[in-house]
Design an enzyme around this catalytic site. Structure first.
Site, PDB file in Angstrom:
ATOM      1  N   ARG A 235      42.544  79.090  31.106  1.00 32.18           N
ATOM      2  CA  ARG A 235      43.108  77.758  30.889  1.00 32.18           C
ATOM      3  C   ARG A 235      43.592  77.227  32.235  1.00 32.18           C
ATOM      4  NH1 ARG A 235      40.768  77.559  26.799  1.00 32.18           N
ATOM      5  NH2 ARG A 235      41.545  77.205  24.680  1.00 32.18           N
ATOM      6  N   GLU A 264      42.535  68.178  31.802  1.00 28.93           N
ATOM      7  CA  GLU A 264      41.104  68.047  31.548  1.00 28.93           C
ATOM      8  C   GLU A 264      40.883  66.701  30.879  1.00 28.93           C
ATOM      9  OE1 GLU A 264      39.715  71.447  29.364  1.00 28.93           O
ATOM     10  OE2 GLU A 264      40.062  72.790  31.060  1.00 28.93           O
ATOM     11  N   HIS A 283      34.800  72.871  31.610  1.00 25.12           N
ATOM     12  CA  HIS A 283      35.192  73.712  30.464  1.00 25.12           C
ATOM     13  C   HIS A 283      33.978  74.061  29.589  1.00 25.12           C
ATOM     14  CE1 HIS A 283      38.870  74.814  27.787  1.00 25.12           C
ATOM     15  NE2 HIS A 283      37.867  75.669  27.587  1.00 25.12           N
TER      16      HIS A 283
HETATM   17  C1  DGY Z   1      38.361  78.612  23.599  1.00 27.71           C
HETATM   18  O1  DGY Z   1      37.791  78.824  22.524  1.00 27.71           O
HETATM   19  O2  DGY Z   1      39.572  78.752  23.747  1.00 27.71           O
HETATM   20  C2  DGY Z   1      37.509  78.192  24.743  1.00 27.71           C
HETATM   21  O3  DGY Z   1      38.256  77.757  25.814  1.00 27.71           O
HETATM   22  C3  DGY Z   1      36.499  77.148  24.318  1.00 27.71           C
HETATM   23  O4  DGY Z   1      35.506  77.165  25.295  1.00 27.71           O
END
Ligand code: DGY
Length: 333
Positions: A235, A264, A283
């Site tokens: 993240r 983002e 992402h």
């Molecule tokens: C999640 O599922 O947390 C991922 O970041 C999606 O790509």
């Protein structure tokens, strides 16, 4: 019995959508951009089930605006930092996520980014397309080796372990830092400082929580090797982007590759975009057709189970069930 009301905050892939439609008649936000907070609250008010994405911020205000009838929040992601899980637990609402099905895709993306940053693939592509390739040269665009190097994995859950598994095939020595995880795939547990001092590649696989916010800061980066490559597929909030910009600009570390940013999308005036030694993609860790189909299916299974009053197959706050059963037993005594 009245028909349950459901809101799905975007078109999700067919496997999940079809499953929900077999059981219920959901309202779906059909636009490409997510609903604003006001739109979300307006459309979700009074629903029994909410299927949301990582772009939706489901905090206590949103839950209260939806109302006390809300039975389930199903997030189509493994990470649930966009949902205030503690607030949901307090309200007795189970929160579902989609673990496991995106492990391989995210580990593959980690390796794709790590290799691209190490071997300067994006920079080399730009160099060629700008017409700068005039000859083969012994020192043109030299990068870093994988074989014999050390990979440090921070967070050794499913995805961290899948990264370690792939590293075996590249003849890398693997270290990891994770409070409770047992060794796997030849990886050795170490403290964070040892990992940072010894690793040529550092890959982040921790969830975003208050304890991991800006884990990667100026002090962290100052402990990394000057040849090191940093990869973040977890993240964006885990990393202090100003500190990273400084470390990359001053060649304190060799390169970085980011699948995730904060915020983002990354604003186009972000100073990180000026840097040749920083790869940034939007992402895409779980972005394969099969993986997104499976995520959608798992999210739908959680939603349907919650609406039927059954236990969610993948629930991040199972303690709600203890609270619910003790509440029920108090009620029936
Ligand atoms: C999640 O599922 O947390 C991922 O970041 C999606 O790509």
């Amino acid at each position: 019995m009245t028909r349950p009301k459901i809101f799905i905050t975007r078109f999700i892939p067919d496997p999940g959508l079809n499953l929900v439609k077999e059981h219920f008649l959901p309202d779906i936000w059909v636009q490409d951009l997510p609903p604003s907070r006001t739109e979300l609250v307006e459309l979700a008010r009074g629903v029994d089930g909410l299927l949301c994405l990582l772009t939706d911020n489901i905090d206590c205000e949103v839950m209260d605006a939806i109302g006390p009838q809300l039975k389930v929040i199903s997030n189509m992601a493994v990470g649930v930092d966009n949902v205030d899980v503690a607030a949901a637990t307090l309200r007795g609402i189970p929160v579902g996520n989609t673990p496991g099905v995106l492990t391989d895709a995210t580990a593959d993306q980690t390796f794709a980014l790590m290799l691209s940053a190490a071997r300067r693939i994006v920079e080399a592509d730009r160099f060629l397309k700008a017409g700068k390739w005039v000859t083969w040269h012994p020192s043109l665009l030299l990068g870093a080796d994988f074989a014999g190097s050390t990979l440090g994995i921070i967070g050794f859950g499913r995805i961290g372990q899948a990264v370690a598994k792939r590293a075996q095939g590249f003849d890398m020595r693997v270290l990891y830092h994770s409070p409770y995880a047992k060794p796997a795939y030849g990886a050795h547990p170490v403290d964070l400082d040892t990992l940072l001092h010894e690793s040529d590649f550092v890959s982040i696989h921790v969830p975003l929580k208050s304890e991991t916010k800006h884990l990667v800061n100026a002090e962290f980066l100052s402990k990394m090797k000057p040849n090191a490559v940093l990869v973040n597929t977890a993240r964006g909030g885990v990393l202090d982007q100003n500190a990273l910009h400084h470390a990359l600009k001053s060649n304190q570390i060799f390169a970085a590759a980011l699948d995730v940013t904060d915020p983002e999308p990354l604003p186009m005036d972000s100073s990180l975009l000026e840097l040749e030694n920083c790869i940034i993609v939007p992402h895409l860790g779980s972005a394969s057709k099969k993986t997104r189909d499976m995520m959608s299916l798992l999210a739908a299974q959680n939603l349907v189970a919650g609406l039927k009053g059954e236990r969610l197959p993948n629930c991040v706050n199972p303690e709600v069930y203890n609270a619910l059963s003790s509440r029920n037993s108090i009620g029936t005594m």
